[in-house]
Design an enzyme around this catalytic site. Structure first.
Site, PDB file in Angstrom:
ATOM      1  N   ASP A 144       5.253   8.063   6.326  1.00  0.00           N
ATOM      2  CA  ASP A 144       4.956   6.944   7.044  1.00  0.00           C
ATOM      3  C   ASP A 144       6.248   6.644   7.946  1.00  0.00           C
ATOM      4  O   ASP A 144       7.400   7.364   7.956  1.00  0.00           O
ATOM      5  CB  ASP A 144       4.803   5.805   6.186  1.00  0.00           C
ATOM      6  CG  ASP A 144       5.806   5.711   4.923  1.00  0.00           C
ATOM      7  OD1 ASP A 144       6.710   6.485   4.933  1.00  0.00           O
ATOM      8  OD2 ASP A 144       5.632   5.003   4.020  1.00  0.00           O
ATOM      9  N   ASN A 147       5.060  -3.379  -5.576  1.00  0.00           N
ATOM     10  CA  ASN A 147       3.695  -3.979  -5.547  1.00  0.00           C
ATOM     11  C   ASN A 147       2.698  -2.801  -5.694  1.00  0.00           C
ATOM     12  O   ASN A 147       1.514  -2.972  -5.675  1.00  0.00           O
ATOM     13  CB  ASN A 147       3.573  -4.502  -4.340  1.00  0.00           C
ATOM     14  CG  ASN A 147       3.463  -3.874  -3.086  1.00  0.00           C
ATOM     15  OD1 ASN A 147       3.794  -2.767  -2.995  1.00  0.00           O
ATOM     16  ND2 ASN A 147       3.400  -4.453  -1.838  1.00  0.00           N
ATOM     17  N   HIS A 169       2.498  -0.070  -3.749  1.00  0.00           N
ATOM     18  CA  HIS A 169       1.972   0.847  -2.459  1.00  0.00           C
ATOM     19  C   HIS A 169       2.543   2.096  -2.662  1.00  0.00           C
ATOM     20  O   HIS A 169       3.567   2.545  -3.207  1.00  0.00           O
ATOM     21  CB  HIS A 169       2.440  -0.098  -1.383  1.00  0.00           C
ATOM     22  CG  HIS A 169       4.004   0.036  -1.007  1.00  0.00           C
ATOM     23  ND1 HIS A 169       4.648  -1.158  -0.428  1.00  0.00           N
ATOM     24  CD2 HIS A 169       4.929   0.825  -0.700  1.00  0.00           C
ATOM     25  CE1 HIS A 169       5.823  -1.018  -0.371  1.00  0.00           C
ATOM     26  NE2 HIS A 169       6.070   0.590  -0.421  1.00  0.00           N
ATOM     27  N   GLU A 212      -0.648  -0.510   1.409  1.00  0.00           N
ATOM     28  CA  GLU A 212      -0.343  -1.717   0.709  1.00  0.00           C
ATOM     29  C   GLU A 212      -1.650  -2.188   0.103  1.00  0.00           C
ATOM     30  O   GLU A 212      -2.585  -2.038   0.127  1.00  0.00           O
ATOM     31  CB  GLU A 212      -0.150  -2.778   1.581  1.00  0.00           C
ATOM     32  CG  GLU A 212       1.140  -2.586   2.555  1.00  0.00           C
ATOM     33  CD  GLU A 212       2.585  -3.156   1.921  1.00  0.00           C
ATOM     34  OE1 GLU A 212       2.785  -2.864   0.653  1.00  0.00           O
ATOM     35  OE2 GLU A 212       3.658  -3.534   2.448  1.00  0.00           O
TER      36      GLU A 212
END
Ligand code: GLP
Length: 242
Positions: A67, A136, A138, A143
């Site tokens: 990413d 979280n 990801h 996400e």
């Protein structure tokens, strides 16, 4: 899933570096998927050391990063491009043409996503995908959501991720709101996945990754469906596992 719990961050890094190095020794023209973030820094440092001692040769290795933040120039200190060259690529003998990182400033975003996927397909397969994990859940910048994308795409970062990642920026306002990320399909197609996690803040998400409900709301939980996942954790990150 194979789970290795090491005593501390350094041992976790050594283990992860050994797994990556073994992959390259077994297959010198391996295709690696690479991650950024604070977790793999020690692993990259160890791979650089191993390379200096002639224990691992990156001449034939090809890499795809997961990413990049959208809107950051490649030489921006917080871009993942800068991170990768500073912490790894500048110190090993990888060929520049074998390095792939999603562009942070593409002229045409849709075309950039398509061309990244085309390059992954042309490389045929990712032999080993290195992953970190967000608190979280990801992976890359995939996400939590009610649906996930299979291919490279633009992501609106969640407020939680913006807040967590603001520790690397002068202020939370400086954190880009969008990123470009390899999709879950490309990650899940990798032959082998090495997920690293360190510290108490990751204990909960690691428990969900290993034995929680499989849900797009915790993208890392989808790894339960992959046949070859290796988790390399330090004691704190593994502390909620039975
Ligand atoms: C970042 C990256 C991920 C990384 C994760 C965890 O936002 N996009 O690729 O794995 O968050 O980062 P860290 O290792 O710093 O906890």
């Amino acid at each position: 899933m194979r789970i290795h719990i090491l005593d501390n961050y350094d041992e976790m890094s050594t283990k992860a570096a050994a797994i990556v190095a073994s992959q390259i020794i077994l297959k010198p023209d391996s295709v690696l998927g690479l991650a950024t973030g604070s977790t793999p820094l020690g692993m990259y440092a160890q791979l650089v050391e191993m390379h200096k001692k002639n224990r691992v040769d990156f001449r034939e290795v090809k890499t795809f990063n997961l990413d990049e933040y959208l809107g950051l120039a490649p030489d921006h200190l917080q871009s993942y491009n800068y991170y990768m060259f500073e912490n790894f690529f500048n110190h090993v003998n990888i060929r520049p043409e074998n390095i792939n990182i999603p562009p942070g400033n593409p002229e045409n975003i849709d075309r950039a996503c398509l061309s990244y996927d085309r390059a992954i397909k042309e490389a045929r397969e990712i032999d080993l995908q290195v992953l970190g994990v967000g608190i979280n859940g990801h992976i890359g910048f995939n996400e939590p959501d009610f649906k996930l994308k299979t291919e490279t795409h633009v992501v609106n970062l969640t407020p939680e991720t913006i807040e967590t990642n603001s520790r690397f920026f002068d202020s939370v306002e400086d954190v880009p709101r969008r990123a470009i990320s390899m999709g879950m399909g490309s990650i899940m197609k990798a032959n082998k996945i090495l997920l690293m996690a360190s510290g108490k803040s990751k204990a909960e998400v690691i428990k969900k990754t290993v034995s929680g409900e499989i849900t797009t709301e915790v993208p890392a939980s989808l790894l339960q469906l992959h046949p070859e996942v290796i988790l390399v954790l330090d004691r704190e990150a593994g502390s909620y596992l039975e």
